[in-house]
Write a protein that holds these residues in place. Structure first.
Motif, PDB file in Angstrom:
ATOM      1  N   GLN A 211       0.844  -1.205   0.000  1.00 50.99           N
ATOM      2  CA  GLN A 211       0.000   0.000   0.000  1.00 50.99           C
ATOM      3  C   GLN A 211       0.875   1.250   0.000  1.00 50.99           C
ATOM      4  OE1 GLN A 211      -1.634  -0.547   3.989  1.00 50.99           O
ATOM      5  NE2 GLN A 211      -3.587  -1.075   3.040  1.00 50.99           N
TER       6      GLN A 211
ATOM      7  N   GLU B 243       0.896   3.316   2.238  1.00 54.65           N
ATOM      8  CA  GLU B 243       1.379   3.419   3.613  1.00 54.65           C
ATOM      9  C   GLU B 243       2.596   2.533   3.884  1.00 54.65           C
ATOM     10  OE1 GLU B 243      -1.691   2.916   2.570  1.00 54.65           O
ATOM     11  OE2 GLU B 243      -3.190   3.940   3.807  1.00 54.65           O
TER      12      GLU B 243
ATOM     13  N   ARG C 113     -11.358  -5.142  -0.078  1.00 56.60           N
ATOM     14  CA  ARG C 113     -11.347  -4.160   1.010  1.00 56.60           C
ATOM     15  C   ARG C 113     -12.556  -4.350   1.907  1.00 56.60           C
ATOM     16  NH1 ARG C 113      -8.983   0.591  -0.954  1.00 56.60           N
ATOM     17  NH2 ARG C 113      -7.848   0.087  -2.831  1.00 56.60           N
TER      18      ARG C 113
END
Ligand code: ATP
Ligand code: MG
Length: 634
Positions: free
Chosen positions: A410, A412, A504
């Protein structure tokens, strides 16, 4: 068809191709070393870089904010450019293919000269250490050049996707307090020129603070508003200048960026210099298997984290040739991607799993019309990859002689965290693979407790990794050994530690009494012969039942016989209760600019609700097409 993960059968396992194993960058010794040495083993990643001061600790958990490679000092641009000059100054660093057919080649020496001149020019405008410079350009060489120029100065780049509106650019200039903007007059998209500067000007004039602006003349028709600078004039004026790379501490920020905004408002993320660069260099080496002599192509947009990590920083840190492509994958012809791989003798190719399914939809005759024998490794990212797409990639593109990696990560995480090691691990099509060495993952329930192996839950990363973004490091230090980063991705961990992604959490679909990740059902729909793409969403109007959108492979009719086959197959695989409210056959599915299917929009369409702005979509026309087909449905 080979390789279906039937659920009732043992999934197929694919050994790495023998020819690949022979030359792979990493062997099983690496996994053993990480098991033996714990986080200390990550020094292997730092060792791929050149540091002006070496680190004192690999991981310092005692400080207020957890620190990777504390005490170390380095410059990212020096690592991606200067240090390759001794051995590779005449090797190609960037091979650029413009959307209009123009090509450009930059050797490492060219790149060194360009980055120095751009850094001198930016410094001349006042850019200093820790300033934020916003870059608003498509995939043209000036984008990686200015990113590296910022890195050279210790300034942070903030790349904004070129297709974003003036308002999105304004918001990012404001939120980062950025006083500098490098943009272009316009660019080419599907044969026509797109104006970029109007958007940039509108954004700039609505920001409260002054924004020093530089314009790259991509269309060769630059008109400058008052106070703006022409990029070429500036860089020409600084040609031959040398700027010493600014030493940065390992934990100093390298850049800011935003998540893709697939499920909501994009989040701002800041990455460090030492940890991030080590992580992307290491995963480029160990997972993408990039070697300095390779021509490597990641077909993402530089503006997303995938482009930052795996077009710019990772491959250049290793001294490879990175390809940069400005155009669309099917423009002017559907075989464009394969023509580029063939002509440039690409060794390693990395793209989105949704792109693989689009290629599948267009048909295997396109890759088979080209000589793809240069390819050694094929990578996928962005969304779960179902077994059939995996097999198609492996057979129709790789000729069963390439390693295929499905990489999960990701914005992140900075870089890849879950993937098979291509020369070591067997692939299980449909499952991404185990956590890479040094990364620990678990699947947990809503309360953060581990679930049993084989049960669905949230993927959690339970130990720090060098590419973690700065927002995570404080929490990790405060919470100590118990800290875990719980992601919003649903997944299953099997008995061999392989992770299968289910989608998700926001996209969960209830069918009968069971909550499914969309990918669980989509995988089953994609097993039906002739289905190339599928998205399953929940419809409130249909009492919470699921609506499925499918695209067919070329030459396959989207008729009643197909929808019957889908119904029948799904009932057989997931039980008679699993009935769809509707099956909609569509020419295309709406995807974000980074290639993710926008399921929340499909769910609004299914319910006849307004879905608002479609500027976050790469193919907004797909929505209109959907409405027509949905309206005609049963
Ligand atoms: P936002 O967080 O703003 O909604 P985003 O999550 O799409 O946007 P990115 O950071 O670009 O932004 O994407 C990361 C997400 O992409 C992951 O959390 C996961 O949902 C999905 N993803 C990436 N690679 C894979 C993969 N190999 N398998 C399954 N899912 C993947
Ligand atoms: Mg996200």
């Amino acid at each position: 068809m080979t390789g279906r993960t039937d659920g009732r059968e043992r999934p197929r396992r694919v050994e790495p191709p023998a020819s690949f194993v022979e030359t792979a960058n990493v062997t099983s010794e690496v996994r053993e070393a990480f098991e033996r040495e714990g986080h200390e083993a990550w020094r292997r990643a730092a060792d791929l870089l050149e540091w002006s001061s070496p680190h004192e600790t690999v991981l310092d958990r005692e400080a207020e904010s957890l620190t990777w490679f504390a005490g170390g000092q380095l410059n990212a641009a020096y690592n991606c450019v200067d240090r390759h000059l001794a051995e590779r100054k005449n090797s190609v660093a960037i091979r650029w293919e413009g959307a209009d057919g123009e090509t450009r080649v930059y050797t490492y020496l060219d790149l060194y000269n360009e980055v120095n001149a751009a850094a001198a020019a930016l410094r001349g405008l006042g850019v200093g250490e820790d300033d934020v410079v916003t870059l608003f350009m498509p995939g043209i060489p000036e984008l990686p050049i200015t990113m590296l120029a910022c890195a050279r100065l210790g300034a942070l780049h903030n790349v904004v996707f070129a297709g974003y509106s003036a308002d999105e650019l304004r918001a990012r200039l404001e939120r980062t307090g950025s006083g500098y903007l490098v943009t272009c007059d316009g660019y080419y998209r599907r044969g026509s020129a797109v104006n970029q500067k109007n958007k940039a000007d509108n954004a700039r004039t609505s920001v409260e603070h002054p924004v020093e602006t530089v314009v790259v003349p991509r269309l060769d028709d630059p008109y400058l508003s008052e106070g703006q600078h022409d990029y070429e004039d500036l860089v020409d004026a600084h040609a031959g200048d040398r700027v010493d790379p600014v030493e940065r501490a390992a934990e100093d920020p390298l850049f800011v960026t935003y998540t893709s905004g697939t499920t909501g408002e994009p989040d701002r993320v800041t990455h460090t210099t030492g940890g991030y660069l080590s992580h992307v260099a290491w995963t480029s080496h160990a997972v993408l298997d990039i070697e300095p002599r390779d021509t490597y192509w990641c077909a993402a947009d530089v503006a997303w984290i995938t482009g930052h990590s795996y077009i710019v920083y990772g491959p250049l840190a290793l001294g490879a040739t990175t390809m940069l492509y400005e155009g669309a994958p099917d423009d002017p012809e559907r075989d464009r991607v394969w023509e580029l791989v063939d002509r440039n003798r690409v060794d390693v190719f990395y793209t989105a799993s949704t792109a693989v399914r689009s290629f599948m939809k267009h048909g295997a005759e396109h890759p088979s019309a080209h000589d793809l024998s240069s390819l050694r490794l094929l990578g996928s990212v962005g969304e779960p990859m179902d077994a059939r797409a995996w097999e198609w990639y492996y057979e129709s593109v790789g000729g069963e002689e390439c390693a295929v990696v499905d990489t999960w990560w990701q914005t992140e995480t900075g870089g890849i965290l879950v993937s098979t090691l291509p020369g070591v691990d067997r692939a299980k099509p449909g499952s991404a693979g185990p956590a890479i060495p040094g990364v620990e993952v678990d699947v947990v329930d809503a309360g953060g407790e581990s679930v049993a192996r084989g049960e669905p839950g949230h993927l959690a990363v339970t130990a720090p990794w060098p590419g973690m973004h700065r927002g995570l490091t404080e929490a990790a230090a405060a919470e100590g050994e118990d800290w875990a980063y719980v992601t919003s991705d649903r997944a299953i961990l099997d008995h061999e530690g392989y992770v299968t992604f289910l989608g998700r959490e926001d996209d969960t679909v209830t069918v009968g009494d069971t909550d499914y990740g969309p990918a669980t059902i989509e995988r089953v729909v994609l097993e039906v012969e002739g289905v190339a793409e599928a998205a399953v969403v929940e419809s409130h109007q249909e009492g919470g039942r699921a609506v499925v959108y499918v695209c067919t492979e070329r030459g396959v009719e989207g008729d009643a016989a197909l929808t019957e086959r889908i119904d029948h197959h799904v009932a057989e695989r997931l039980g008679e209760d699993t009935q769809f409210a509707r099956i909609v056959v569509a020419p295309d599915l709406p995807k974000t600019h980074s290639g993710k299917i926008m399921r929340r929009l499909l769910s609004a369409v299914a319910d006849g609700e307004s879905y608002g702005d479609t500027s976050a979509l790469r193919n907004p026309e797909a929505v209109g097409e959907l409405e027509t087909v949905s309206g005609d449905g049963d």
